[in-house]
Design a protein around this motif. Structure first.
Motif, PDB file in Angstrom:
ATOM      1  N   ASP A   1       0.826  -1.204   0.000  1.00 60.93           N
ATOM      2  CA  ASP A   1       0.000   0.000   0.000  1.00 60.93           C
ATOM      3  C   ASP A   1       0.867   1.264   0.000  1.00 60.93           C
ATOM      4  O   ASP A   1       0.564   2.240  -0.697  1.00 60.93           O
ATOM      5  CB  ASP A   1      -0.921   0.010   1.216  1.00 60.93           C
ATOM      6  CG  ASP A   1      -1.949  -1.126   1.184  1.00 60.93           C
ATOM      7  OD1 ASP A   1      -2.212  -1.644   0.081  1.00 60.93           O
ATOM      8  OD2 ASP A   1      -2.472  -1.479   2.248  1.00 60.93           O
TER       9      ASP A   1
ATOM     10  N   ALA B   1      -5.115   4.433  -4.957  1.00 60.18           N
ATOM     11  CA  ALA B   1      -6.519   4.026  -5.075  1.00 60.18           C
ATOM     12  C   ALA B   1      -6.675   2.634  -5.653  1.00 60.18           C
ATOM     13  O   ALA B   1      -7.771   2.062  -5.625  1.00 60.18           O
ATOM     14  CB  ALA B   1      -7.274   5.027  -5.951  1.00 60.18           C
ATOM     15  N   TYR B   2      -5.582   2.064  -6.143  1.00 63.56           N
ATOM     16  CA  TYR B   2      -5.677   0.787  -6.852  1.00 63.56           C
ATOM     17  C   TYR B   2      -5.017  -0.344  -6.059  1.00 63.56           C
ATOM     18  O   TYR B   2      -4.099  -1.024  -6.531  1.00 63.56           O
ATOM     19  CB  TYR B   2      -5.077   0.931  -8.250  1.00 63.56           C
ATOM     20  CG  TYR B   2      -5.875   1.918  -9.066  1.00 63.56           C
ATOM     21  CD1 TYR B   2      -7.122   1.580  -9.577  1.00 63.56           C
ATOM     22  CD2 TYR B   2      -5.409   3.222  -9.263  1.00 63.56           C
ATOM     23  CE1 TYR B   2      -7.891   2.493 -10.275  1.00 63.56           C
ATOM     24  CE2 TYR B   2      -6.166   4.139  -9.973  1.00 63.56           C
ATOM     25  CZ  TYR B   2      -7.405   3.770 -10.475  1.00 63.56           C
ATOM     26  OH  TYR B   2      -8.171   4.687 -11.159  1.00 63.56           O
TER      27      TYR B   2
ATOM     28  N   GLN C   1     -12.188  -2.299 -10.221  1.00 59.42           N
ATOM     29  CA  GLN C   1     -10.987  -1.496 -10.025  1.00 59.42           C
ATOM     30  C   GLN C   1     -10.090  -1.540 -11.261  1.00 59.42           C
ATOM     31  O   GLN C   1      -9.496  -0.526 -11.655  1.00 59.42           O
ATOM     32  CB  GLN C   1     -10.216  -2.001  -8.802  1.00 59.42           C
ATOM     33  CG  GLN C   1     -10.894  -1.703  -7.479  1.00 59.42           C
ATOM     34  CD  GLN C   1     -10.068  -2.219  -6.312  1.00 59.42           C
ATOM     35  OE1 GLN C   1     -10.029  -3.420  -6.055  1.00 59.42           O
ATOM     36  NE2 GLN C   1      -9.406  -1.312  -5.619  1.00 59.42           N
TER      37      GLN C   1
ATOM     38  N   SER D   1     -11.424   0.695 -13.981  1.00 57.69           N
ATOM     39  CA  SER D   1     -11.143   2.090 -13.630  1.00 57.69           C
ATOM     40  C   SER D   1      -9.685   2.437 -13.915  1.00 57.69           C
ATOM     41  O   SER D   1      -9.373   3.522 -14.433  1.00 57.69           O
ATOM     42  CB  SER D   1     -11.466   2.332 -12.157  1.00 57.69           C
ATOM     43  OG  SER D   1     -11.018   3.597 -11.730  1.00 57.69           O
TER      44      SER D   1
END
Length: 426
Positions: A333, A343-344, A359, A362
């Motif tokens: 992370d 965000a992914y 995801q 996106s």
């Protein structure tokens, strides 16, 4: 580069190197590139897990890390248990003797201060403690360079890791959570610095290469069973991870997308085999990468990457490819956030194929924007690593008085570093 007595400085590298983990070997390659560019007269050798591989691949003499050859096999018989116990005693003397022969010992990157994967205290944590204690007793400088760390619940493992860090002469970390974790475990980190992972110092594939297969998605998989605290439910975690990842790959194939499976350790092969068997499509193939450079070439040729192993993520991000992380630890992370893709991230312990597909779609919609972001972040990472190597030289080789080469020259030298660092006479 010479020591105070006029002889070449002797540098040792230490760790589970040459043992099948591409990330570990990539960190070694980055450090050897630094030594080649900045300290070409150094005499370098290794104490490591796979000495034959390290010598053949990098051209430096290497010694086996453990005296007992069955160190990482489960011991159930009395003879094996006795062999392991004796090995711990012998290793204390072997490690001390090896450290004394060096002016500097470098532990290159790796998650040596964490237990995000199953880990026994008397395995590598004990070996690292022997190294750092030997360095303190003999006066050899032990440096933990760009390492990963995490809070550890097991008291024995935590104590060994804490004391290893305290006894080291130099520490730097690959992310802020690592430094925070060591501070939380009682280590004074006031002088410790944070820099990008060492693998960001490796050359990236040339930009603008034509795609190998239009629409290709690289999916990096892992023999994932949770962390050190998940031993009781490791098989369940593995089953859910494999099922979710397989469903995701199948969905990509149903959309007509070529999928390239990547690994980062020899132990990941059964996961690849299980997915190939379950999906059974010519659109799904498996890469046979032998280095991080190979992984970068694979990821550079993809439209997007979805990966679990930390250094699969590093390679994808380093190559500038939009990437989605199946995160199993805070380090993943933190890396994604640092590179502008926070965000992914999707939890590896709870892979939801439908949510993962959302995801992923996106991610692809923002592909052009994210590629620009990665170009900028990679440039910043290179600059920060250049400062890291400057600090490392000042801390470990203060008597040399060498002036560091500019970053472009260092990168050119690095490309020739493999197999050309001056060897120690066996």
């Amino acid at each position: 580069m010479t020591s105070a007595g006029g002889s070449p400085v002797r540098v040792g590298v230490f760790g589970l190197l040459g043992s099948g983990n591409l990330g570990n070997d990539g960190s070694l390659e980055a450090v050897l590139g630094y030594l080649r560019a900045e300290h070409p007269e150094a005499v370098v050798d290794a104490l490591c897990g796979g000495p034959e591989v390290v010598t053949a691949r990098y051209g430096i003499p290497a010694t086996r890390l453990h005296w007992y050859r069955g160190e990482y096999r489960t011991a159930s018989r009395a003879g094996a248990i006795a062999g392991k116990g004796l090995g711990k005693l012998v290793d204390a003397f072997r490690t001390a003797a090896w450290v004394r022969r060096h002016d500097v010992v470098i532990v290159p990157g790796m998650g040596v201060l964490e237990a995000t994967l199953p880990l026994r205290p008397w395995g590598f944590p004990y070996a690292l403690f022997l190294l750092c204690a030997s360095g303190r007793l003999s006066g050899s400088r032990v440096a933990l360079v760009g390492v990963g760390a995490a809070r550890i619940a097991n008291p024995s493992t935590r104590a060994l890791v804490r004391w290893s860090a305290r006894l080291a002469a130099y520490r730097s970390y690959r992310d802020v959570p690592s430094r925070d974790a060591m501070r939380a475990m009682g280590v004074d980190t006031a002088r410790d610095e944070v820099h990008p992972d060492l693998a960001f110092a490796l050359p990236a594939p040339p930009a603008g290469q034509p795609p190998v297969a239009p629409g290709r998605v690289c999916v990096g998989v892992m023999d994932f069973h949770g962390g050190d605290d998940d031993r009781d439910r490791g098989e369940e975690i593995h089953r859910r991870y494999l099922e979710g990842t397989t469903r995701f790959v199948r969905a990509l194939v149903e959309d007509g997308r070529p999928v390239r499976l990547l690994t980062g350790d020899a132990c990941d092969a059964p996961v690849v085999a299980a997915i190939l068997d379950a999906v059974d499509s010519p659109l799904v193939t498996a890469a046979e990468a032998a280095s991080l450079a190979d992984l970068m070439k694979e990821t550079a040729a993809a439209d997007a990457v979805v990966a679990t192993r930390y250094h699969n993520l590093v390679c994808a991000l380093r190559s500038g490819t939009p990437t989605l992380s199946l995160s199993y630890a805070a380090k993943s992370d933190a890396l994604m956030a640092e590179m502008g893709l926070g965000a992914y991230c999707h939890p590896a312990r709870e892979v939801d194929a439908d949510r993962l597909l959302e995801q992923f779609r996106s991610l692809e919609k923002r592909s052009a924007e994210l590629r620009e972001t990665l170009t900028e972040r990679n440039r910043a990472a290179a600059q920060r690593l250049d400062r890291h190597f400057t600090a490392l030289t000042a801390a470990l080789f203060p008597a040399t008085g060498r002036t560091r080469a500019p970053a472009p020259a260092r990168n050119q030298d690095h490309a020739r570093a493999q197999g050309h660092t001056r060897q120690e006479t066996p």
